[in-house]
Design an enzyme around this catalytic site. Structure first.
Site, mmCIF file in Angstrom:
data_model
loop_
_atom_site.group_PDB
_atom_site.id
_atom_site.type_symbol
_atom_site.label_atom_id
_atom_site.label_comp_id
_atom_site.label_asym_id
_atom_site.label_seq_id
_atom_site.Cartn_x
_atom_site.Cartn_y
_atom_site.Cartn_z
ATOM 1 N N ALA A 174 1.330 -0.823 -0.313
ATOM 2 C CA ALA A 174 -0.265 -0.051 0.007
ATOM 3 C C ALA A 174 0.906 0.992 0.210
ATOM 4 C CB ALA A 174 -0.434 0.274 1.188
ATOM 5 N N GLY A 222 0.631 -4.747 1.299
ATOM 6 C CA GLY A 222 -0.655 -5.184 0.301
ATOM 7 C C GLY A 222 -0.414 -5.176 -0.842
HETATM 8 N N1 CO8 Z 1 4.851 3.110 -0.180
HETATM 9 C C1 CO8 Z 1 5.548 4.208 -1.322
HETATM 10 N N2 CO8 Z 1 6.259 4.049 -2.263
HETATM 11 C C2 CO8 Z 1 6.935 3.149 -2.457
HETATM 12 C C3 CO8 Z 1 6.713 1.853 -1.825
HETATM 13 C C4 CO8 Z 1 5.597 1.453 -0.985
HETATM 14 N N3 CO8 Z 1 5.093 0.674 -0.146
HETATM 15 N N4 CO8 Z 1 7.975 1.469 -1.758
HETATM 16 C C5 CO8 Z 1 8.381 1.745 -2.408
HETATM 17 N N5 CO8 Z 1 8.061 2.683 -2.425
HETATM 18 C C6 CO8 Z 1 8.904 4.079 -3.710
HETATM 19 C C7 CO8 Z 1 9.673 4.323 -2.983
HETATM 20 O O1 CO8 Z 1 9.803 5.085 -1.508
HETATM 21 C C8 CO8 Z 1 11.204 4.761 -3.827
HETATM 22 O O2 CO8 Z 1 10.820 6.516 -4.256
HETATM 23 P P1 CO8 Z 1 11.427 7.721 -4.612
HETATM 24 O O3 CO8 Z 1 12.181 7.219 -5.446
HETATM 25 O O4 CO8 Z 1 10.900 8.762 -4.606
HETATM 26 O O5 CO8 Z 1 12.213 7.457 -3.102
HETATM 27 C C9 CO8 Z 1 10.669 4.063 -4.809
HETATM 28 O O6 CO8 Z 1 9.266 3.395 -4.686
HETATM 29 C C10 CO8 Z 1 12.008 3.046 -5.507
HETATM 30 O O7 CO8 Z 1 11.916 2.034 -4.092
HETATM 31 P P2 CO8 Z 1 13.310 2.164 -3.285
HETATM 32 O O8 CO8 Z 1 14.722 3.756 -3.188
HETATM 33 O O9 CO8 Z 1 13.029 1.786 -1.649
HETATM 34 O O10 CO8 Z 1 13.582 0.595 -3.883
HETATM 35 P P3 CO8 Z 1 14.704 -0.288 -3.105
HETATM 36 O O11 CO8 Z 1 15.529 -1.422 -4.502
HETATM 37 O O12 CO8 Z 1 15.932 0.510 -2.438
HETATM 38 O O13 CO8 Z 1 14.208 -0.906 -2.061
HETATM 39 C C11 CO8 Z 1 11.977 -2.424 -1.610
HETATM 40 C C12 CO8 Z 1 12.976 -1.973 -2.299
HETATM 41 C C13 CO8 Z 1 12.728 -3.216 -0.312
HETATM 42 C C14 CO8 Z 1 10.620 -3.046 -2.088
HETATM 43 C C15 CO8 Z 1 11.471 -1.159 -0.395
HETATM 44 O O14 CO8 Z 1 11.035 -0.109 -1.901
HETATM 45 C C16 CO8 Z 1 10.816 -1.187 0.347
HETATM 46 O O15 CO8 Z 1 11.246 -1.910 1.307
HETATM 47 N N6 CO8 Z 1 9.318 -0.847 0.216
HETATM 48 C C17 CO8 Z 1 8.367 -0.501 1.272
HETATM 49 C C18 CO8 Z 1 8.096 -2.498 1.351
HETATM 50 C C19 CO8 Z 1 6.861 -2.215 2.089
HETATM 51 O O16 CO8 Z 1 6.841 -1.894 3.542
HETATM 52 N N7 CO8 Z 1 5.818 -2.679 2.099
HETATM 53 C C20 CO8 Z 1 5.056 -2.195 2.976
HETATM 54 C C21 CO8 Z 1 4.032 -1.158 3.096
HETATM 55 S S1 CO8 Z 1 2.466 -1.359 4.423
HETATM 56 C C22 CO8 Z 1 1.304 -1.944 3.559
HETATM 57 O O17 CO8 Z 1 1.139 -2.214 2.472
HETATM 58 C C23 CO8 Z 1 -0.182 -2.286 4.757
HETATM 59 C C24 CO8 Z 1 -0.261 -1.274 5.552
HETATM 60 C C25 CO8 Z 1 0.738 0.503 5.518
HETATM 61 C C26 CO8 Z 1 -0.325 0.930 6.744
HETATM 62 C C27 CO8 Z 1 0.573 2.707 6.840
HETATM 63 C C28 CO8 Z 1 -0.212 3.484 7.561
HETATM 64 C C29 CO8 Z 1 1.420 4.541 7.605
#
Ligand code: CO8
Length: 260
Positions: free
Chosen positions: A67, A111
């Site tokens: 998400a 998500g």
């Molecule tokens: N939401 C928004 N933006 C995201 C998300 C996300 N879930 N995941 C990645 N992005 C964005 C990053 O912020 C980045 O954007 P920018 O270039 O503007 O900084 C871009 O995508 C590329 O990501 P990374 O630079 O982080 O790429 P990496 O290769 O270094 O890492 C990962 C890849 C490991 C997938 C990393 O992006 C990551 O850990 N992402 C988040 C994963 C995560 O935690 N997912 C669960 C989300 S929570 C959810 O789904 C439900 C509950 C949410 C409740 C929140 C309440 C506040």
């Protein structure tokens, strides 16, 4: 090709291909994505020419990384509650009556993993990674992850994944029963579309009923599930496609389906 801001939708014969298309945020899921998906899935369900759907992510890195954290970061608890946040996934996506497959081409986190698990089954690229890392953000799954993951892979692994936020690779996901098949990334779409075409060639009402029956196994006890199966089976025996299917078998030719 239909125009949406956050997804691409393409009809390939009887198969609808939907691609999450926010590669700059690893296809993170926000309200606009949900609105687009709800519209596309709704149209698919109503279009008699379409008989299977494949959902995948754009780019080679992510199916969906979760998400959209940036959308939710400033929201208050009351906003989540009053909007009944995440409820739209049930009505917009899960309620789809026709079959659909998730082709997971990379990260399926939070998500993203939950969306993949809403599919009837998952095909995964060998590079795919699944996880419910919400705990690291101080929250927990909110789109069905704690329930669907536990039903798919059992309590031990689901609990371990939710409590540690660790990722599961494609091989472990297949071993654990989360995905139906793992294929090399380069052939993921081709393989998934091939299976989708096979499903699309089946009698469509029978496909819907088979889906409903298998899903009943997750919603009911055994006795109720078996009764549901028997009743749905009996309904199917009244269809023209049942009559055609049996005659076609005896005449050693493929069936020609009417979808009723
Ligand atoms: N939401 C928004 N933006 C995201 C998300 C996300 N879930 N995941 C990645 N992005 C964005 C990053 O912020 C980045 O954007 P920018 O270039 O503007 O900084 C871009 O995508 C590329 O990501 P990374 O630079 O982080 O790429 P990496 O290769 O270094 O890492 C990962 C890849 C490991 C997938 C990393 O992006 C990551 O850990 N992402 C988040 C994963 C995560 O935690 N997912 C669960 C989300 S929570 C959810 O789904 C439900 C509950 C949410 C409740 C929140 C309440 C506040």
């Amino acid at each position: 090709m239909t125009d949406y801001a956050n997804i691409l939708v393409e009809q390939r014969g009887a198969v609808t291909l939907v691609t999450l298309n926010r590669p700059q945020s690893l296809n993170a899921l926000n309200s606009d994505v949900l609105a687009d998906l709800s519209s596309a899935f709704g149209k698919y369900d109503k279009d008699d020419s379409q008989r299977c759907l494949v959902l995948t992510g754009s780019g080679e890195k992510a199916f969906a990384a979760g998400a959209d954290i940036k959308q939710m970061a400033d929201m208050a608890a009351a906003d989540f509650f009053l909007q009944d946040f995440f409820a739209g996934w049930q009505t917009g996506v899960v309620a789809t009556r026709k079959p659909w497959i998730a082709a997971v081409n990379g990260f399926a986190l939070g998500g993203g993993c939950e969306l993949a698990m809403m599919a009837d089954f998952i095909y995964a690229a060998d590079t795919a990674k699944f996880g419910q890392p919400e705990i690291k953000l101080g929250v927990a799954p909110g789109m069905g992850g704690s329930q669907r993951l536990t039903r798919a892979i059992g309590k031990a692994k689901a609990m371990e994944m939710c409590l540690t936020g660790r990722m599961m690779d494609a091989a472990e996901a297949e071993r654990s029963g989360l995905v139906a098949k793992v294929v090399p990334l380069a052939s993921l779409l081709e393989e998934t579309l091939k299976t989708a075409e096979l499903i699309a060639s089946m009698p469509p009402m029978a496909a819907m009923v088979n889906k409903e029956m298998v899903n009943a196994a997750f919603e009911t006890n055994l006795a109720q599930g078996i009764l549901t199966e028997r009743r749905l089976f009996q309904i199917l025996t009244a269809t023209e496609d049942k009559a055609e299917g049996m005659v076609a078998f005896i005449e050693k030719r493929p069936g020609v389906w009417k979808g009723r």
